[in-house]
Structure formats: structure tokens, C-alpha cells
Design a protein around this motif. Structure first.
Motif, PDB file in Angstrom:
ATOM      1  N   VAL A 415     -21.157  12.968 -44.777  1.00 54.11           N
ATOM      2  CA  VAL A 415     -22.285  13.741 -44.279  1.00 54.11           C
ATOM      3  C   VAL A 415     -23.018  12.886 -43.252  1.00 54.11           C
ATOM      4  CG1 VAL A 415     -24.426  14.914 -44.880  1.00 54.11           C
ATOM      5  CG2 VAL A 415     -22.522  14.918 -46.484  1.00 54.11           C
ATOM      6  N   THR A 416     -23.189  13.429 -42.060  1.00 52.65           N
ATOM      7  CA  THR A 416     -23.874  12.684 -41.007  1.00 52.65           C
ATOM      8  C   THR A 416     -25.128  13.432 -40.597  1.00 52.65           C
ATOM      9  OG1 THR A 416     -21.682  12.119 -40.239  1.00 52.65           O
ATOM     10  CG2 THR A 416     -23.516  11.499 -38.831  1.00 52.65           C
ATOM     11  N   MET A 417     -26.222  12.675 -40.462  1.00 53.49           N
ATOM     12  CA  MET A 417     -27.471  13.304 -40.036  1.00 53.49           C
ATOM     13  C   MET A 417     -28.005  12.549 -38.834  1.00 53.49           C
ATOM     14  SD  MET A 417     -29.170  13.825 -43.747  1.00 53.49           S
ATOM     15  CE  MET A 417     -28.374  12.437 -44.507  1.00 53.49           C
ATOM     16  N   GLU A 418     -28.578  13.305 -37.903  1.00 59.01           N
ATOM     17  CA  GLU A 418     -29.171  12.680 -36.726  1.00 59.01           C
ATOM     18  C   GLU A 418     -30.546  13.260 -36.488  1.00 59.01           C
ATOM     19  OE1 GLU A 418     -25.523  11.402 -33.806  1.00 59.01           O
ATOM     20  OE2 GLU A 418     -26.753  13.128 -33.309  1.00 59.01           O
ATOM     21  N   ILE A 419     -31.520  12.400 -36.308  1.00 56.92           N
ATOM     22  CA  ILE A 419     -32.861  12.870 -35.977  1.00 56.92           C
ATOM     23  C   ILE A 419     -33.331  12.104 -34.743  1.00 56.92           C
ATOM     24  CG2 ILE A 419     -35.184  13.268 -36.833  1.00 56.92           C
ATOM     25  CD1 ILE A 419     -34.156  12.765 -39.621  1.00 56.92           C
ATOM     26  N   PRO A 420     -33.696  12.827 -33.687  1.00 57.08           N
ATOM     27  CA  PRO A 420     -34.238  12.117 -32.526  1.00 57.08           C
ATOM     28  C   PRO A 420     -35.629  11.588 -32.856  1.00 57.08           C
ATOM     29  CG  PRO A 420     -34.290  14.490 -32.168  1.00 57.08           C
ATOM     30  CD  PRO A 420     -33.623  14.276 -33.475  1.00 57.08           C
ATOM     31  N   CYS A 421     -35.850  10.310 -32.645  1.00 58.24           N
ATOM     32  CA  CYS A 421     -37.164   9.738 -32.905  1.00 58.24           C
ATOM     33  C   CYS A 421     -37.219   8.347 -32.297  1.00 58.24           C
ATOM     34  CB  CYS A 421     -37.444   9.646 -34.396  1.00 58.24           C
ATOM     35  SG  CYS A 421     -36.460   8.419 -35.232  1.00 58.24           S
ATOM     36  N   ALA A 422     -38.422   7.853 -32.105  1.00 55.45           N
ATOM     37  CA  ALA A 422     -38.598   6.497 -31.600  1.00 55.45           C
ATOM     38  C   ALA A 422     -39.097   5.612 -32.735  1.00 55.45           C
ATOM     39  CB  ALA A 422     -39.600   6.505 -30.462  1.00 55.45           C
ATOM     40  N   LEU A 423     -38.731   4.339 -32.686  1.00 52.43           N
ATOM     41  CA  LEU A 423     -39.224   3.410 -33.702  1.00 52.43           C
ATOM     42  C   LEU A 423     -40.410   2.649 -33.129  1.00 52.43           C
ATOM     43  CD1 LEU A 423     -36.022   1.838 -35.266  1.00 52.43           C
ATOM     44  CD2 LEU A 423     -37.273   3.857 -35.959  1.00 52.43           C
TER      45      LEU A 423
END
Lengths: 424, 217
Positions: A415-423
């Protein structure tokens, strides 16, 4: 210095040649391709009233889309011009009737059909011009080099090269001069002309409005999901507090009242009640703790996503290998969504996969938080109605995140998840 | 016995001060933030520190970090960490240096004054006091995939749990209402089943058990 200049000129000459070749290729493909697509589409749509079109139209339009998509790719790769496709999704199991009319109702389809005649005319010319601009001067030079004799002899008089009448060697040199002038222009214009072709394609084929509308639709959907989810969550918290901690505290208060009364009359009984009150308070605390963990896990608040996921893995009954590469912390809502998504995926893996090992990889690259959970179980997991994975997909959707599941029967499941976000 | 106390909630801090004073502890300092705690631990050299995990100014795990830092500077400094929740991750970090003198308890354990004070004393004496919840999580996790633990009888598991919390044989015997000799027999069995060498050292045996439980992660 001289080296720089030379290499600069060399690369510009190469760029010119490449633009001309690409233009030629585009021209050669776009004219027959566009004509074929356009004619087939017209015929197919015209045949709808007698029924044949119902069957053929989806096929033809899919072909047109593939053709347009291919040109989109070329525009991006050769010209750096992005033309996002904005086709409406069709249900995969739709019948030909609803497919046909679904596609015909899509404004993107009509944009494709409008683009085809433009592509076979203006598109063809703008693609061909760079090649012409580079190849035509070559003819001028060839004429000056002696080819003029062949032409003049065969036509029996004057051969026109551009606006130069070629009759003898002198005028042939004139043709070469014109060729040189054209080549000089080509130096400046080949690449730009090809760019014009791609811009034209974008102007007709692209639709910023469609993209915006699609974005609005997605946002509306995810916002509704987010509001629903958080409302349900609040109801759950309210119910848990009401049935759990609150009730226990009430019971404790009552016990304390009784203790106050019994203190002198029956110390033994009072002592018993004190013990009970203490148990109630401990239970209330335990319940509150579970509730807090369900809202915002303490480790997540204290340490961030990496350690929270590690702590989660420690609690699993299945051996789990965790690999975290994070250079900072994401925003709290993103962290929380990612945490609960991971938690749900892990729970699923433990409950249903029958795996005895799980690998969890969490890293952040290029403004994208990526999590992959792999198990060595029996596979067969699907994202669909009623499955927990659909819930995770919704949860991630609020943050424009996506979920991908690869789970062939027999395993392994990934299962792969991707969330666009900045650290930060 | 001198105690440095760090807790940001006034009511709880006040309560702990009163509780510890009632049991004849001397409160060297009662502070409410991380930096204050670090300073107090460095300057006052207490016999034991009782520290809340979450402290201002960050309100994250500042208390735990201060305690670990102080133990790096002064190895073996007895620290009892209190928390609203227990996490194996934190327990591991506390136990990592293997030098003993650490405790990690739920704040709820304060309710049972005697047991709590007993834990503080054990930690101050260089022993260990792990919350039953931590032990239970470890045991249930290990039992799922480890043969040796699965071979323990229910009674032996019970004894192992109490042992891992840091209790002496006498305390375990009292708790389970059996003789101390019976407990000695159980512990010998446990050590044999887990493949550990028998030792008289209370601290070492707890660490050995925990090290075993940590093994393989």
C-alpha cells in the motif's frame, strides 16, 4: 572564451536542426492523423441516429483522445508547453450508449474535435515551417553548386528560387545569397516557430477553465467528506465522554458523598467505597487516555510522525520494520491524517493479511510525503465500497493525497500513500 | 532523601510535594519547565528526580529529554518519569544505557501512594520501576512470536511481569500470597526457560529480563 562561443554556436545549430526535424516529424504525422481522426469522428457521430455510431463513437473518440494525449506529451517534452488533459472520468462498466453520450457531453471532446481541423491546417503549417526554413536554403546552395543546370534545362527557361529567377551561374549565386539570408533568419526563428506550434495547440486543445472546474469539483467532494468525517468524529467523542469518563466521575462523586456520611458510622464500609472511588477514577483516566489517543496520539504531538509511527509499530503483534527519512515536521493536520492512515493500513495488514512481517517506509522527497506499507501476507486487498482502504483514500483526499494498492492474490500486498506537503 | 520534582500542572505538583514530604522525602526543588529542571539536576545533585514527560516551553517530550540528557552527564542518576500515557518507545530510550535507576510510570500510579513511594525508593536505590502497562505490552507482543515466552506457565508469566516491574522476590511473594521460596523456584524456572543465567542482583535480573524483551527489535 572562444571555446564558449564555439560550443554555444554548435548547440544552437544542433537546436535548430533538432527543431526542424521535430517540426518535420510533427507535420508529417499531424496532417494525416488529424484528417483521419476528424473524418472518422464526423462519420461516427453522423451514424449515431442509425445506431452504428453508438458502438463506434466511443472507440473513435478514445482514439482521438489518445492522439491528442500523444500530442500533449510531445508539447511537454519538445516545447516545454504543458497542456493538462481534462477529460471527465467514465465508469468502466458503462454500456456503449452511456459511454457515447457521456463522452459527447464532455466539453473536452468538443475541444478535441475543434482542434483537429486547426491541427491539420495551421498546426501543420507551423510545424512544417521550421523544417522549410532550414531545408530551403540548402536547395539554394545546391543550385549555386551547379544544380541550376538541371532545373533550367528541364523547365527550359527560368527556374524560380523564391523570388530569384535562376537562368545562369550568376543568378544561381543570387539564389545562394537568398538561401544564406533565409538560413540567417532560420537561426533566429526555427525554435520559436516550433514553439508557436505548441502554443497554438495549447490555445485550442487546452482548457484552463476545464481544469479549474475539475479542481472545484474535487475540492467540493473532499470538503464534504472532511466535514462529514469530522462531524462523525465529534459525535463519537461526545458519546464516549458521556458514556465513559463523565459517568464514572458522577459515580465517583456519589461514592464520595456516601463516604462522607459513612465516615463515622461505618469506617470499614467507607474504606471499601474509597477503594471503589479510586478504581473509578483510574478507569475514567484510562478511558480519557484512549479517547485522547483516538483524537491526537500523544507521541505524535510530542515527537512527530516518524516516532509516532515507530511507536505504533512497537505495539503491533506482527514484527514490523520501520524506515523513516524525514528532515522536519509536516503541518499538524497532515501529520495526523498520515498517522491515522498508516495506523489503519497496519491494522488491516495485521487483521486480514495473515502476514508475519511488515515493512514500513516513510520518507519525504520533492514536497511529497510518501509512505509505503508492505506485508508478506496472502494479498487480495482491494480499494472498494465498504473496505477500510476507501476510508483512508477519503481521509487522504482532503489533503490531495492519493492511495495506491498492489495486492495480487497470494501476496504480497503493498500500500503506497502520497501526500503533497512541505516540511518545516 | 533529596528529590527534584518537575511537573507543570500546579495542582499535581503541589500534591506530589505534599505526598513525598509525608513520606519523609526532602524536596530539593519543585520546578515547572524543562530548562529549570536541567539547571536543578545539574546544580542540586538530587538522589532521585521525578519528572513529567511533557514540560513547557515546548510542551512536547521536554521532560524526558532533560532526564536523558542529565543521565548522559551523570550516568546512573536515578530518574522516575511520569506520564499521562506510556509508550514502549520511551521506555526503551530510558532503559537504553542499561545502567538502571530508571522508572517510567503512568501518572495514575500516584493514586496508590504507598506503591508510588515504593517505586521512587526503588529507583533511587538503582532499581527499576516500569509501569505494568509497558510490561504487559512487551509481554503480549513477544508472546505472539516468541517460543520461550509461550512456554511459560500463566503463574510464571505473572511472576515475570512483577519481576520486570522491578519488585523483589519478597514483594512478589507478598503480592501473589505465596512463600518466597515458591517465587525463587518460579524465577529459576523462568530464567531457565528464557536461557538466562541465575543471579542474585535484583537490578541485573530486571535489566536482563527487559533486555531479553527488547531483543530482536
Amino acid at each position: 572564451m572562444t571555446n564558449d562561443k564555439k560550443s554555444g554556436r554548435g548547440s544552437s545549430a544542433r537546436g535548430m536542426g533538432r527543431a526542424a526535424l521535430r517540426g518535420l516529424a510533427l507535420a508529417l504525422v499531424s496532417l494525416p492523423g488529424a484528417v483521419l481522426c476528424f473524418v472518422l469522428s464526423l462519420v461516427s457521430i453522423a451514424l449515431i441516429p442509425i445506431g452504428v455510431g453508438i458502438v463506434t463513437t466511443p472507440w473513435v473518440l478514445t482514439g482521438v483522445r489518445a492522439f491528442a494525449d500523444w500530442r500533449r506529451v510531445l508539447a511537454a517534452e519538445w516545447g516545454g508547453v504543458r497542456i493538462p488533459p481534462a477529460y471527465r472520468p467514465l465508469p468502466p462498466d458503462a454500456n456503449p450508449w452511456s459511454r457515447t453520450f457521456g463522452m459527447l457531453r464532455d466539453p473536452a471532446t468538443w475541444r478535441d474535435l475543434r482542434w483537429l481541423p486547426v491541427d491539420m491546417t495551421a498546426g501543420f503549417v507551423t510545424a512544417l515551417l521550421p523544417a522549410v526554413l532550414l531545408l530551403y536554403p540548402l536547395e539554394g546552395f545546391a543550385i549555386a553548386a551547379g544544380l541550376w543546370r538541371v532545373f533550367v534545362d528541364s523547365t527550359g527557361g527560368t527556374y524560380w528560387y523564391g523570388f530569384v529567377p535562376v537562368t545562369d551561374q550568376t543568378s544561381a549565386f543570387g539564389a545562394a545569397a537568398l538561401g544564406l539570408g533565409l538560413l540567417f533568419c532560420a537561426h533566429f526563428f526555427t525554435a520559436r516557430l516550433l514553439q508557436v506550434h505548441f502554443r497554438l495547440t495549447r490555445a485550442v486543445l487546452g482548457s484552463n477553465q476545464g481544469e479549474l472546474a475539475e479542481r472545484v469539483r474535487v475540492l467540493t467532494e473532499t470538503r464534504r467528506d472532511a466535514v462529514d468525517t469530522s462531524a462523525a468524529e465529534l459525535r463519537r467523542i461526545e458519546r464516549d465522554l458521556h458514556d465513559g469518563a463523565q459517568a464514572r466521575l458522577v459515580a465517583m462523586g456519589m461514592d464520595l458523598g456516601t463516604i462522607e456520611m459513612l465516615l463515622e458510622k461505618d469506617p470499614a464500609k467507607a474504606k471499601q467505597l474509597v477503594a471503589q472511588a479510586r478504581r473509578s477514577s483510574a478507569d475514567a483516566l484510562a478511558e480519557l487516555r484512549d479517547l485522547v489517543r483516538g483524537i491526537h496520539p500523544p507521541v505524535l504531538a510530542e515527537r512527530g510522525l516518524g516516532d509516532a509511527v515507530r511507536a505504533l509499530a512497537l505495539r503491533l503483534p506482527v514484527a514490523t520494520e520501520v524506515n523513516v527519512e524525514l528532515t522536519g515536521r509536516a503541518e499538524a493536520p497532515v501529520e495526523s491524517a498520515a498517522y491515522f492512515a498508516v495506523s489503519e493500513v497496519l491494522t488491516n495488514a495485521v487483521k486480514h493479511s495473515g502476514a508475519d512481517r511488515i515493512w514500513l517506509d516513510l520518507h519525504h522527497t520533492g514536497d511529497m510525503l510518501r509512505v509505503s506499507v508492505t506485508d508478506n501476507g496472502k494479498g487480495g486487498a482491494v480499494v472498494g465500497a465498504g473496505s477500510g482502504l476507501a476510508g483512508i483514500e477519503r481521509r487522504l483526499g482532503t489533503f490531495d493525497g492519493v492511495l495506491a494498492v498492489s495486492s495480487p492474490a497470494g501476496g504480497p500486498t503493498m500500500v503506497t500513500m502520497e501526500i503533497p506537503c512541505a516540511l518545516s | 532523601m533529596r528529590v527534584v520534582l518537575a511537573e507543570d500542572l500546579f495542582l499535581l505538583r503541589d500534591g506530589l510535594v505534599r505526598l513525598l514530604q509525608a513520606y519523609d522525602f526532602e524536596i530539593a526543588a519543585a520546578v515547572e519547565t524543562g530548562p529549570e529542571l536541567s539547571r536543578a539536576l545539574a546544580e542540586l545533585e538530587p538522589d532521585v528526580a521525578v519528572v513529567d514527560v511533557r514540560l513547557p516551553p515546548t510542551n512536547t517530550d521536554e521532560g524526558l529529554q532533560c532526564a536523558l540528557e542529565a543521565r548522559r552527564k551523570r550516568p546512573g542518576l536515578p530518574v522516575l518519569v511520569l506520564s499521562q500515557h506510556v509508550e514502549q518507545l520511551y521506555a526503551r530510550e530510558l532503559l537504553a544505557d542499561g545502567s538502571g535507576g530508571v522508572g517510567y510510570l503512568l501518572k495514575d500510579r500516584v493514586f496508590d501512594a504507598e506503591q508510588f513511594v515504593d517505586a521512587v525508593r526503588r529507583v533511587a536505590a538503582g532499581g527499576t520501576a516500569m509501569d505494568p502497562q509497558v510490561i504487559q505490552q512487551l509481554l503480549s507482543r513477544r508472546a505472539a512470536d516468541d517460543q520461550p515466552l509461550a512456554r511459560l506457565t500463566p503463574r510464571e508469566t505473572e511472576v515475570l511481569e512483577l519481576m520486570a516491574q522491578g519488585r523483589s522476590n519478597a514483594a512478589i511473594a507478598e503480592r501473589l500470597v505465596v512463600t518466597e521460596r515458591a517465587i525463587a523456584k518460579h524465577t529459576a524456572n523462568i530464567f531457565a526457560k528464557l536461557g538466562l543465567e541465575v543471579s542474585d542482583d535484583d537490578n541485573r535480573r530486571v535489566l536482563a529480563v527487559l533486555a531479553y524483551l527488547n531483543h530482536g527489535r
